[in-house]
Design an enzyme around this catalytic site. Structure first.
Site, mmCIF file in Angstrom:
data_model
loop_
_atom_site.group_PDB
_atom_site.id
_atom_site.type_symbol
_atom_site.label_atom_id
_atom_site.label_comp_id
_atom_site.label_asym_id
_atom_site.label_seq_id
_atom_site.Cartn_x
_atom_site.Cartn_y
_atom_site.Cartn_z
ATOM 1 N N HIS A 1 1.085 -1.185 0.031
ATOM 2 C CA HIS A 1 0.097 0.019 0.053
ATOM 3 C C HIS A 1 0.821 1.290 0.226
ATOM 4 O O HIS A 1 1.530 1.408 0.946
ATOM 5 C CB HIS A 1 -0.868 -0.038 1.172
ATOM 6 N N ASP B 1 -1.019 5.508 -6.306
ATOM 7 C CA ASP B 1 -2.127 6.376 -6.639
ATOM 8 C C ASP B 1 -1.760 7.465 -7.470
ATOM 9 O O ASP B 1 -0.711 8.079 -7.481
ATOM 10 C CB ASP B 1 -2.448 7.199 -5.151
ATOM 11 N N GLU C 1 1.167 -0.601 -5.241
ATOM 12 C CA GLU C 1 0.198 0.179 -5.346
ATOM 13 C C GLU C 1 0.756 1.661 -5.955
ATOM 14 O O GLU C 1 1.909 2.170 -5.356
ATOM 15 C CB GLU C 1 -0.776 0.609 -4.210
ATOM 16 N N HIS D 1 -0.939 10.305 -3.104
ATOM 17 C CA HIS D 1 -2.009 9.859 -2.723
ATOM 18 C C HIS D 1 -3.361 10.918 -2.643
ATOM 19 O O HIS D 1 -4.395 10.545 -3.031
ATOM 20 C CB HIS D 1 -2.077 9.447 -1.171
ATOM 21 N N GLU E 1 -4.500 3.321 -8.855
ATOM 22 C CA GLU E 1 -5.696 3.967 -8.301
ATOM 23 C C GLU E 1 -5.786 5.079 -9.077
ATOM 24 O O GLU E 1 -5.104 6.085 -8.814
ATOM 25 C CB GLU E 1 -5.754 3.997 -7.001
#
Ligand code: CA
Length: 361
Positions: free
Chosen positions: A34, A63, A61, A76, A169
């Site tokens: 994460h 973002d 991950e 993020h 994401e």
């Protein structure tokens, strides 16, 4: 290596009389780093990504947000102020709400900034979001582009012989649309250019916005001749994670339908998985002797989709009272709740946990 590990696991199991073999058909449970190995290094720093790669995770991950000049950067928030020195370098570029929006800066401007651990301002002072984590403003970290991150992961895959995937994401597509940016299309184009095109490729594309994932599924993927795995992230409506522009005002998207019977079947029509918050699977009022497990995983699996809850953290106060420790929490989620993967800031602990069960991952 994988075959060897399986062999040794079988050998150990065969030679012992008191080994508990975890009964599970699936040996493909995954670990998602994460924001990288963000428990150890500043979130989304290149160092955190390289560290996660070395930890043998399955996915790392990203973002992703968009700059003024349509570049994709890995951050993020669609703001710069929580993790950079933007307020010092560009004091005049804040909006009326006091925030510094990524979309108001070119990549070149963002490249001038120092990045650090997340912090909030309290009484004029910077207070680290996680005081036990990497110290604020030590060493030197920078914001990097989505492409730069794909290249470090692919480069490390080459030099280590591993095959670690991407888990990008799309951040706040409603905001980007409102600012005239099609962030999703750009992310898909970049993924395609780096070879991520089919459901067999090691990528899950995640988003909180159901309308945007449907749009990707129905329009963008066919248009770009792609078919990658999509994940519907699930929020509480009150977090205002997804907004809808209505009558010149933003109102929160209501996630209520996602908690009703039949929701997973509906999501399965446009996505391959869901990313719920942990308490949506095991209720917070659970105790060690009485775990209250919701139907979400069962219904998702019946609908043929995967479940990857967020976020597994070791920091004080982050382990629910129904779990004895971090590994017990992993055990509850991986093997009692039967999730397919977890998002964690401490991915080495989850990798070691899965190895310890005798199953490779
Ligand atoms: Ca995320």
């Amino acid at each position: 290596m994988k075959i060897l590990l399986i062999f040794f696991s079988l050998l150990i199991t065969a030679c012992s009389t008191n080994v508990t073999v975890v009964k599970n058909d699936k040996n493909d449970k995954i670990v998602i780093a994460h924001r990288g190995a963000s428990g150890y290094l500043p979130e989304h720093s290149m160092a955190a990504k390289a560290m996660a790669h070395a930890m043998d995770v399955d996915y790392i991950e990203q973002d992703v947000v968009m700059t003024k000049d349509n570049q994709l950067v890995v951050l993020h928030d669609h703001y710069l102020d929580r993790v950079t020195n933007v307020a010092k370098v560009y004091p005049d570029k804040k909006r009326k709400d006091g925030r510094y929006y990524v979309i108001d800066f070119t990549l070149n401007e963002i490249n001038q900034l120092e990045m650090t651990e997340g912090f909030n301002i309290e009484n004029g002072k910077q207070i680290a979001n996680y005081p036990q984590r990497f110290p604020l403003w030590k060493s030197s970290f920078r914001v990097h582009t989505f492409e730069e991150e794909i290249e470090i992961i692919q480069g490390l895959n080459k030099t280590t012989g591993k095959n670690i995937g991407l888990y990008p994401e799309i951040k706040s597509p409603w905001f980007h649309h409102h600012e005239g940016k099609d962030i999703s299309k750009k992310i898909l184009q970049v993924l395609k250019s780096y070879g991520y095109k089919t459901k067999d490729d090691l990528v899950y594309l995640q988003c909180f916005d159901p309308n945007e994932i449907k749009r990707i599924h129905d329009n963008l993927l066919p248009e770009l001749d792609m078919e990658i795995k999509l994940v519907q992230l699930i929020a509480e409506t009150e977090w205002k994670e997804t907004m809808i522009y209505q009558d010149e005002k933003f109102i929160p998207y209501s996630y209520d339908w996602m908690f009703k019977a039949g929701a997973m079947q509906k999501i399965a029509k446009y996505a391959d998985g869901v990313g719920p918050w942990k308490p949506m699977l095991v209720k917070d009022e659970s105790t060690k002797n009485n775990l209250i497990i919701t139907n979400m995983v069962k219904e998702a699996h019946e609908a043929g989709i995967e479940v990857h809850p967020y976020t597994f953290r070791l920091d004080s106060g982050r382990i629910p009272k129904y779990a004895s420790n971090f590994e017990d929490m992993l055990n509850i989620f991986y093997y009692q709740v039967d999730v397919d993967g977890v998002f964690t800031d401490f991915p080495d602990r989850a990798v070691n946990f899965l190895k310890g069960t005798g199953l490779t991952h």
